[in-house]
Write a protein that holds these residues in place. Structure first.
Motif, PDB file in Angstrom:
ATOM      1  N   LEU A   1       2.548 -22.193  12.431  1.00 41.84           N
ATOM      2  CA  LEU A   1       1.806 -23.475  13.149  1.00 41.84           C
ATOM      3  C   LEU A   1       2.177 -24.650  12.181  1.00 41.84           C
ATOM      4  CD1 LEU A   1      -0.107 -23.915  15.339  1.00 41.84           C
ATOM      5  CD2 LEU A   1      -2.049 -23.361  13.875  1.00 41.84           C
ATOM      6  N   SER A   2       2.305 -25.690  13.030  1.00 47.12           N
ATOM      7  CA  SER A   2       2.738 -26.729  11.985  1.00 47.12           C
ATOM      8  C   SER A   2       1.299 -27.452  11.394  1.00 47.12           C
ATOM      9  CB  SER A   2       3.352 -27.899  12.638  1.00 47.12           C
ATOM     10  OG  SER A   2       2.693 -28.518  13.508  1.00 47.12           O
TER      11      SER A   2
ATOM     12  N   HIS B   1       3.570 -19.544  20.224  1.00 39.80           N
ATOM     13  CA  HIS B   1       2.417 -20.369  20.054  1.00 39.80           C
ATOM     14  C   HIS B   1       2.304 -21.134  21.432  1.00 39.80           C
ATOM     15  CE1 HIS B   1      -0.583 -23.047  19.393  1.00 39.80           C
ATOM     16  NE2 HIS B   1      -0.063 -24.066  18.779  1.00 39.80           N
ATOM     17  N   GLN B   2       3.491 -21.777  21.693  1.00 37.04           N
ATOM     18  CA  GLN B   2       3.679 -22.145  23.229  1.00 37.04           C
ATOM     19  C   GLN B   2       4.678 -20.817  23.695  1.00 37.04           C
ATOM     20  OE1 GLN B   2       4.195 -25.620  25.868  1.00 37.04           O
ATOM     21  NE2 GLN B   2       6.227 -25.262  25.047  1.00 37.04           N
ATOM     22  N   VAL B   3       4.373 -20.252  25.076  1.00 40.22           N
ATOM     23  CA  VAL B   3       5.107 -19.301  25.177  1.00 40.22           C
ATOM     24  C   VAL B   3       6.213 -19.648  26.723  1.00 40.22           C
ATOM     25  CG1 VAL B   3       5.140 -16.687  26.299  1.00 40.22           C
ATOM     26  CG2 VAL B   3       3.615 -17.523  24.670  1.00 40.22           C
TER      27      VAL B   3
ATOM     28  N   GLU C   1      -6.605 -17.032  21.202  1.00 45.20           N
ATOM     29  CA  GLU C   1      -6.350 -15.914  20.494  1.00 45.20           C
ATOM     30  C   GLU C   1      -7.754 -15.129  20.529  1.00 45.20           C
ATOM     31  OE1 GLU C   1      -3.496 -16.604  16.460  1.00 45.20           O
ATOM     32  OE2 GLU C   1      -5.533 -15.547  16.601  1.00 45.20           O
TER      33      GLU C   1
ATOM     34  N   LYS D   1      11.036 -21.018  12.902  1.00 48.34           N
ATOM     35  CA  LYS D   1       9.804 -21.684  13.537  1.00 48.34           C
ATOM     36  C   LYS D   1      10.059 -21.528  15.039  1.00 48.34           C
ATOM     37  CE  LYS D   1       6.710 -24.389  13.161  1.00 48.34           C
ATOM     38  NZ  LYS D   1       5.895 -25.694  13.143  1.00 48.34           N
TER      39      LYS D   1
ATOM     40  N   ARG E   1      -4.511 -20.863  18.385  1.00 51.98           N
ATOM     41  CA  ARG E   1      -4.610 -20.022  17.238  1.00 51.98           C
ATOM     42  C   ARG E   1      -5.628 -19.971  16.454  1.00 51.98           C
ATOM     43  NH1 ARG E   1       1.460 -17.806  16.385  1.00 51.98           N
ATOM     44  NH2 ARG E   1      -0.169 -16.191  15.742  1.00 51.98           N
TER      45      ARG E   1
ATOM     46  N   VAL F   1       0.276 -21.882  26.427  1.00 48.79           N
ATOM     47  CA  VAL F   1       0.043 -21.986  25.049  1.00 48.79           C
ATOM     48  C   VAL F   1      -1.271 -21.442  24.449  1.00 48.79           C
ATOM     49  CG1 VAL F   1      -0.824 -24.614  25.279  1.00 48.79           C
ATOM     50  CG2 VAL F   1       0.081 -23.607  23.121  1.00 48.79           C
ATOM     51  N   PHE F   2      -1.228 -20.715  23.354  1.00 51.22           N
ATOM     52  CA  PHE F   2      -2.334 -20.147  22.953  1.00 51.22           C
ATOM     53  C   PHE F   2      -3.093 -20.877  21.675  1.00 51.22           C
ATOM     54  CE2 PHE F   2      -0.732 -17.214  19.929  1.00 51.22           C
ATOM     55  CZ  PHE F   2       0.565 -16.640  20.434  1.00 51.22           C
TER      56      PHE F   2
ATOM     57  N   VAL G   1      -0.838 -10.829  16.720  1.00 51.83           N
ATOM     58  CA  VAL G   1      -0.947 -11.887  17.738  1.00 51.83           C
ATOM     59  C   VAL G   1       0.194 -12.215  18.641  1.00 51.83           C
ATOM     60  CG1 VAL G   1      -1.886 -14.110  18.084  1.00 51.83           C
ATOM     61  CG2 VAL G   1      -2.855 -13.076  16.509  1.00 51.83           C
TER      62      VAL G   1
ATOM     63  N   LYS H   1      -6.611 -23.993  16.855  1.00 56.07           N
ATOM     64  CA  LYS H   1      -5.718 -24.975  16.682  1.00 56.07           C
ATOM     65  C   LYS H   1      -4.664 -24.882  17.688  1.00 56.07           C
ATOM     66  CE  LYS H   1      -6.315 -24.669  11.684  1.00 56.07           C
ATOM     67  NZ  LYS H   1      -5.834 -24.517  10.131  1.00 56.07           N
ATOM     68  N   VAL H   2      -4.323 -26.141  18.204  1.00 54.21           N
ATOM     69  CA  VAL H   2      -2.917 -26.292  18.854  1.00 54.21           C
ATOM     70  C   VAL H   2      -2.052 -27.148  18.383  1.00 54.21           C
ATOM     71  CG1 VAL H   2      -1.773 -26.691  21.321  1.00 54.21           C
ATOM     72  CG2 VAL H   2      -4.095 -25.345  20.772  1.00 54.21           C
ATOM     73  N   GLY H   3      -0.948 -26.887  18.120  1.00 48.14           N
ATOM     74  CA  GLY H   3       0.235 -28.040  17.890  1.00 48.14           C
ATOM     75  C   GLY H   3       0.026 -29.085  18.752  1.00 48.14           C
TER      76      GLY H   3
ATOM     77  N   ASP I   1       7.593 -21.602  17.712  1.00 47.62           N
ATOM     78  CA  ASP I   1       6.584 -21.899  18.305  1.00 47.62           C
ATOM     79  C   ASP I   1       6.718 -22.708  19.525  1.00 47.62           C
ATOM     80  OD1 ASP I   1       7.092 -24.300  17.034  1.00 47.62           O
ATOM     81  OD2 ASP I   1       5.147 -24.563  16.108  1.00 47.62           O
TER      82      ASP I   1
ATOM     83  N   ARG J   1      12.800 -23.720   8.072  1.00 48.33           N
ATOM     84  CA  ARG J   1      12.232 -24.179   6.912  1.00 48.33           C
ATOM     85  C   ARG J   1      12.663 -23.451   5.900  1.00 48.33           C
ATOM     86  NH1 ARG J   1       6.212 -25.901   8.619  1.00 48.33           N
ATOM     87  NH2 ARG J   1       5.942 -23.676   8.307  1.00 48.33           N
TER      88      ARG J   1
ATOM     89  N   PHE K   1       2.016 -29.433  21.906  1.00 52.71           N
ATOM     90  CA  PHE K   1       1.933 -28.662  23.190  1.00 52.71           C
ATOM     91  C   PHE K   1       0.821 -28.736  24.293  1.00 52.71           C
ATOM     92  CE2 PHE K   1       4.278 -25.859  19.755  1.00 52.71           C
ATOM     93  CZ  PHE K   1       5.302 -26.033  20.004  1.00 52.71           C
TER      94      PHE K   1
END
Lengths: 190, 190
Positions: free
Chosen positions: A87-88, B28-30, A58, B21, A80, A77-78, B59, A108-110, B23, B15, A113
């Motif tokens: 985001l988990s 988050h991932q695209v 980001e 979600k 955050r 993937v970006f 974002v 942070k990245v999940g 993501d 959830r 991913f």
């Protein structure tokens, strides 16, 4: 990359002989035709390696990485910065020092991913002191993925980020390297 | 949009019967292949009007708007939340209340990137309570530009944002409208 350098000379605003404002085509308004040429160029430069995923951060990297990933036909993937319900909690996380914000912040990245043994290409708008890139590299390392290289649109060659990364053997492809700014005039590296 | 609904059913995590979600493919991932289909669909739905510029907000709107703008062949501009040296002081600015962050925050667009009488299409990932869209509409109004419509990927039809905007005569195109979530099962509007 000639078309990019021409665009920078035409449209960038220089402030305090150091800040290169490219908000008219790169990181506020986005010239998507130019970004397509950027994507094509990165895909040529990294055509000798397999890329599984593109990673950016980001905010300003997102539009660029999205367009570029079309040329690699891989997901993007970006990382955050902002807290998000999307985001988990199961993330790779690292801290970056921001010179403009004068503080540390987390990216942070999940974990799902960024996978072990995957080939990752990092894409970003600028390379200056290299702190953002180092944070992204740390995320790749935490995931035990393979960093195949870093592609940035504009490198400020008069700051230490690019040189540091290259001296560590990291492959860095910068489409325009600004060697110096004198009297608000941009001098590119050949 | 069938391919999108299928993707949501396959990949979205639900959830608390409310938070969807996405993501893994949207914010988050695209999934850039999916976003290209999204761009194609928006260009069909808005093919009866001329669009001069696409507007979104940091974002999660950025990647989507970047890909979508290729199908309109126009520049994209994203309203900035974060303070940035890349943003001048000459901006349109408005406040948005964030339910997830439980606070107001400002979004800004450089005045040179939203012009009087231009035709603007707003693109975003989600429509829920509509606060982000209202902020973007306020920026368009401040610039005395023409709001031609809003395109969102996923509308939460059980929240009031979409209904409010439509009742004001604003053209809203949502590619998937979730009418309800029961026992973590998504029910789409036909």
């Amino acid at each position: 990359m000639k078309v990019l350098k021409t665009k920078i000379l035409e449209c960038a605003n220089i402030r305090e002989n150091q800040i290169v404002k490219v908000d008219s085509f790169l990181n506020h308004q986005v010239d998507v035709n130019l970004l397509n040429k950027v994507g094509e160029e990165f895909s040529k430069r990294f055509s000798d390696v397999r890329i599984d995923r593109i990673l950016t951060a980001e905010v300003s990297g997102i539009a660029i990485a999205a367009i570029v990933s079309q040329y690699f036909n891989v997901p993007m993937v970006f990382a955050r910065k902002t807290e998000s319900v999307n985001l988990s909690e199961d993330v790779y996380s690292t801290e970056i020092y921001s010179y403009t914000g004068k503080r540390n912040y987390k990216i942070k990245v999940g974990k799902n991913f960024l996978n072990k043994n995957e080939n990752i290409l990092i894409i970003d708008d600028f390379m200056a002191n290299g702190k953002a890139a180092e944070g992204l590299i740390d995320l790749v390392d935490q995931a035990e993925a393979n960093l195949m290289g870093i592609g940035v649109v504009i490198e400020k060659g008069f700051q230490e980020g690019g040189a540091n990364l290259r001296s560590r053997g990291i492959r860095l492809e910068s489409l325009a390297i600004i060697d110096s700014i004198d009297n608000n005039e941009i001098i590119f590296r050949d």
